[in-house]
Scaffold this motif. Structure first.
Motif, PDB file in Angstrom:
ATOM      1  N   ALA A  39     -51.145  45.561  60.222  1.00  0.00           N
ATOM      2  CA  ALA A  39     -51.129  44.906  61.447  1.00  0.00           C
ATOM      3  C   ALA A  39     -49.561  45.243  62.070  1.00  0.00           C
ATOM      4  O   ALA A  39     -49.758  45.532  63.286  1.00  0.00           O
ATOM      5  CB  ALA A  39     -51.053  43.294  61.453  1.00  0.00           C
ATOM      6  N   PHE A  40     -48.680  45.015  61.505  1.00  0.00           N
ATOM      7  CA  PHE A  40     -47.488  45.737  62.019  1.00  0.00           C
ATOM      8  C   PHE A  40     -47.534  47.258  62.431  1.00  0.00           C
ATOM      9  O   PHE A  40     -46.969  47.581  63.478  1.00  0.00           O
ATOM     10  CB  PHE A  40     -46.314  45.807  60.849  1.00  0.00           C
ATOM     11  CG  PHE A  40     -44.767  46.306  61.142  1.00  0.00           C
ATOM     12  CD1 PHE A  40     -43.960  45.615  62.206  1.00  0.00           C
ATOM     13  CD2 PHE A  40     -44.648  47.452  60.717  1.00  0.00           C
ATOM     14  CE1 PHE A  40     -42.719  46.007  62.262  1.00  0.00           C
ATOM     15  CE2 PHE A  40     -43.344  48.037  61.082  1.00  0.00           C
ATOM     16  CZ  PHE A  40     -42.513  47.380  62.081  1.00  0.00           C
ATOM     17  N   ALA A  41     -48.118  48.031  61.758  1.00  0.00           N
ATOM     18  CA  ALA A  41     -48.465  49.365  61.904  1.00  0.00           C
ATOM     19  C   ALA A  41     -49.115  49.613  63.385  1.00  0.00           C
ATOM     20  O   ALA A  41     -48.612  50.269  64.181  1.00  0.00           O
ATOM     21  CB  ALA A  41     -48.927  50.298  60.872  1.00  0.00           C
TER      22      ALA A  41
ATOM     23  N   ASP B 164     -39.459  56.543  64.540  1.00  0.00           N
ATOM     24  CA  ASP B 164     -40.411  57.541  63.942  1.00  0.00           C
ATOM     25  C   ASP B 164     -40.475  57.474  62.406  1.00  0.00           C
ATOM     26  O   ASP B 164     -41.534  57.299  61.717  1.00  0.00           O
ATOM     27  CB  ASP B 164     -40.161  58.946  64.355  1.00  0.00           C
ATOM     28  CG  ASP B 164     -40.541  58.990  66.026  1.00  0.00           C
ATOM     29  OD1 ASP B 164     -41.253  58.408  66.423  1.00  0.00           O
ATOM     30  OD2 ASP B 164     -40.259  60.209  66.589  1.00  0.00           O
ATOM     31  N   ALA B 165     -39.179  57.335  61.946  1.00  0.00           N
ATOM     32  CA  ALA B 165     -39.070  57.353  60.273  1.00  0.00           C
ATOM     33  C   ALA B 165     -39.538  55.944  59.887  1.00  0.00           C
ATOM     34  O   ALA B 165     -40.370  55.850  59.092  1.00  0.00           O
ATOM     35  CB  ALA B 165     -37.439  57.496  60.000  1.00  0.00           C
ATOM     36  N   LEU B 166     -39.215  55.061  60.570  1.00  0.00           N
ATOM     37  CA  LEU B 166     -39.745  53.491  60.162  1.00  0.00           C
ATOM     38  C   LEU B 166     -41.306  53.695  60.369  1.00  0.00           C
ATOM     39  O   LEU B 166     -42.161  53.054  59.287  1.00  0.00           O
ATOM     40  CB  LEU B 166     -39.471  52.523  61.206  1.00  0.00           C
ATOM     41  CG  LEU B 166     -40.163  51.279  61.245  1.00  0.00           C
ATOM     42  CD1 LEU B 166     -39.903  50.590  59.956  1.00  0.00           C
ATOM     43  CD2 LEU B 166     -39.596  50.410  62.583  1.00  0.00           C
ATOM     44  N   THR B 167     -42.185  54.231  61.186  1.00  0.00           N
ATOM     45  CA  THR B 167     -43.373  54.388  61.442  1.00  0.00           C
ATOM     46  C   THR B 167     -43.874  55.240  60.189  1.00  0.00           C
ATOM     47  O   THR B 167     -44.974  54.749  59.614  1.00  0.00           O
ATOM     48  CB  THR B 167     -43.967  55.151  62.570  1.00  0.00           C
ATOM     49  OG1 THR B 167     -43.391  54.597  63.850  1.00  0.00           O
ATOM     50  CG2 THR B 167     -45.255  55.443  62.757  1.00  0.00           C
ATOM     51  N   ALA B 168     -43.389  56.308  59.742  1.00  0.00           N
ATOM     52  CA  ALA B 168     -43.922  57.220  58.596  1.00  0.00           C
ATOM     53  C   ALA B 168     -43.737  56.346  57.301  1.00  0.00           C
ATOM     54  O   ALA B 168     -44.838  56.555  56.541  1.00  0.00           O
ATOM     55  CB  ALA B 168     -42.940  58.360  58.459  1.00  0.00           C
ATOM     56  N   ARG B 169     -42.841  55.654  57.236  1.00  0.00           N
ATOM     57  CA  ARG B 169     -42.613  54.717  55.756  1.00  0.00           C
ATOM     58  C   ARG B 169     -43.779  53.910  55.933  1.00  0.00           C
ATOM     59  O   ARG B 169     -44.248  53.500  54.755  1.00  0.00           O
ATOM     60  CB  ARG B 169     -41.108  53.982  55.796  1.00  0.00           C
ATOM     61  CG  ARG B 169     -39.967  54.955  55.464  1.00  0.00           C
ATOM     62  CD  ARG B 169     -38.638  54.233  55.331  1.00  0.00           C
ATOM     63  NE  ARG B 169     -38.229  53.476  56.131  1.00  0.00           N
ATOM     64  CZ  ARG B 169     -37.452  53.749  57.357  1.00  0.00           C
ATOM     65  NH1 ARG B 169     -37.162  54.938  57.493  1.00  0.00           N
ATOM     66  NH2 ARG B 169     -37.229  52.770  58.374  1.00  0.00           N
ATOM     67  N   THR B 170     -43.992  53.056  57.073  1.00  0.00           N
ATOM     68  CA  THR B 170     -44.924  52.274  57.216  1.00  0.00           C
ATOM     69  C   THR B 170     -46.374  52.891  56.725  1.00  0.00           C
ATOM     70  O   THR B 170     -47.036  52.389  55.888  1.00  0.00           O
ATOM     71  CB  THR B 170     -45.183  51.750  58.502  1.00  0.00           C
ATOM     72  OG1 THR B 170     -43.978  51.063  58.986  1.00  0.00           O
ATOM     73  CG2 THR B 170     -46.431  50.389  58.497  1.00  0.00           C
ATOM     74  N   HIS B 171     -46.582  53.967  57.356  1.00  0.00           N
ATOM     75  CA  HIS B 171     -47.874  54.554  56.841  1.00  0.00           C
ATOM     76  C   HIS B 171     -47.902  55.033  55.693  1.00  0.00           C
ATOM     77  O   HIS B 171     -49.034  55.081  54.938  1.00  0.00           O
ATOM     78  CB  HIS B 171     -48.380  55.970  57.858  1.00  0.00           C
ATOM     79  CG  HIS B 171     -48.773  55.218  59.285  1.00  0.00           C
ATOM     80  ND1 HIS B 171     -49.823  54.744  59.490  1.00  0.00           N
ATOM     81  CD2 HIS B 171     -47.961  55.017  60.440  1.00  0.00           C
ATOM     82  CE1 HIS B 171     -49.960  54.163  60.883  1.00  0.00           C
ATOM     83  NE2 HIS B 171     -48.793  54.524  61.409  1.00  0.00           N
ATOM     84  N   ARG B 172     -46.812  55.559  54.958  1.00  0.00           N
ATOM     85  CA  ARG B 172     -46.551  55.799  53.563  1.00  0.00           C
ATOM     86  C   ARG B 172     -47.232  54.711  52.616  1.00  0.00           C
ATOM     87  O   ARG B 172     -47.617  54.905  51.561  1.00  0.00           O
ATOM     88  CB  ARG B 172     -45.257  56.496  53.266  1.00  0.00           C
ATOM     89  CG  ARG B 172     -45.246  57.211  52.012  1.00  0.00           C
ATOM     90  CD  ARG B 172     -43.675  57.702  51.788  1.00  0.00           C
ATOM     91  NE  ARG B 172     -43.304  58.686  52.782  1.00  0.00           N
ATOM     92  CZ  ARG B 172     -42.515  58.324  53.547  1.00  0.00           C
ATOM     93  NH1 ARG B 172     -41.551  57.177  53.483  1.00  0.00           N
ATOM     94  NH2 ARG B 172     -42.128  59.140  54.557  1.00  0.00           N
TER      95      ARG B 172
END
Length: 270
Positions: A218-220, A241-249
């Motif tokens: 939900a956060f993503a 952008d790095a936070l987004t990438a960590r979330t999707h990882r």
């Protein structure tokens, strides 16, 4: 409640103490009441930006801003891990102001209870705890660094993965008198490069529970847009952008990761 919130944001801060062990200026303050003798004072931690020591590897923004961004992320996840944290004026200029957490005392005359993060004799890990590593203490005794196998603490560990927290010491995880577990000191989070340093490695390789993963999903979905705009006042676009990438990882591989750096434990550990 609204009045207390207003005082937290705009009330005059009176310094009542200083945390001498902190590497940056960290002041304990009370927010003055509005003339109502029956109003309980609001105790807070105040870290003025002018008291920050520059860090060569965190050249952008401020430590105070990173603390606020970390709080906003915790709130957007719906986890409430980080006490309410804002950026506001104080007696030494703009700084981070965070609500004080009244913790439980595990060491009383009636007996001692292990803290959420603690030491025990090497290999003698009690039920309900996980071993992180073995080391030698100041007296030369071999000890185990352990933490509670507690879902409240595991939620903090997942948050630290998302925040890329470079400094989760034992003293930065507080068991509140209200039964919640809180994390403090998030000034060196949200870097673009892997910097996760934590004492909460006991769940490495373990699946993350479905409830936490649902919150991360939900956060993503909510991160682009208004939330990213809020964060952009405190961290860079590259860091978002790095936070987004960590979330999707984490969504792609929903297990607690293993250390990726040569120094995965902060020092000192407490």
């Amino acid at each position: 409640m609204a009045e207390a919130g207003d005082r937290f944001r705009t009330g005059e801060l009176t310094v009542i103490g200083r945390v001498s062990t902190a590497s940056n200026v960290t002041l304990v303050c009370e927010v003055n009441t509005t003339g109502d003798a029956e109003s309980d004072p609001i105790r807070v931690v105040y870290k003025p930006i002018r008291g920050e020591q520059p860090l060569w590897d965190f050249p952008d923004g401020t430590l105070a801003g990173r603390e606020v961004a970390s709080y906003l992320i915790s709130e957007a996840l719906g986890w409430g891990v980080i006490p309410e944290t804002i950026l506001r004026e104080g007696p030494f200029g703009t700084g981070m102001v965070q609500r004080w957490i009244m913790g439980v005392d595990n060491h009383t005359e009636q007996g001692n209870r292990l803290d959420l993060i603690d030491l025990c004799p090497a290999g003698a890990v009690p039920d309900g705890f996980r071993e992180v590593l073995r080391a030698t203490d100041q007296e030369g005794n071999e000890v185990s660094l352990i933490h509670a196998d507690d879902p409240r603490l595991q939620r903090m560990a997942v948050l630290d993965v998302l925040l890329n927290n470079a400094d989760r010491k034992g003293g930065h995880a507080l068991e509140g008198a209200d039964g919640q577990v809180y994390g403090v000191d998030h000034g060196i989070c949200l870097h673009t490069e892997p910097k996760l340093r934590t004492v909460l490695w006991g769940w490495v390789g373990q699946p993350i529970c479905d409830g936490l993963i649902a919150d991360v999903a939900a956060f993503a979905s909510n991160l682009p847009g208004a939330l990213a705009d809020l964060l952009s006042a405190h961290i860079t676009d590259a860091e978002i952008d790095a936070l987004t990438a960590r979330t999707h990882r984490l969504l792609a591989e929903p297990v607690m990761p293993a250390p990726r750096t040569a120094r995965p434990i902060p020092w000192p550990a407490f």
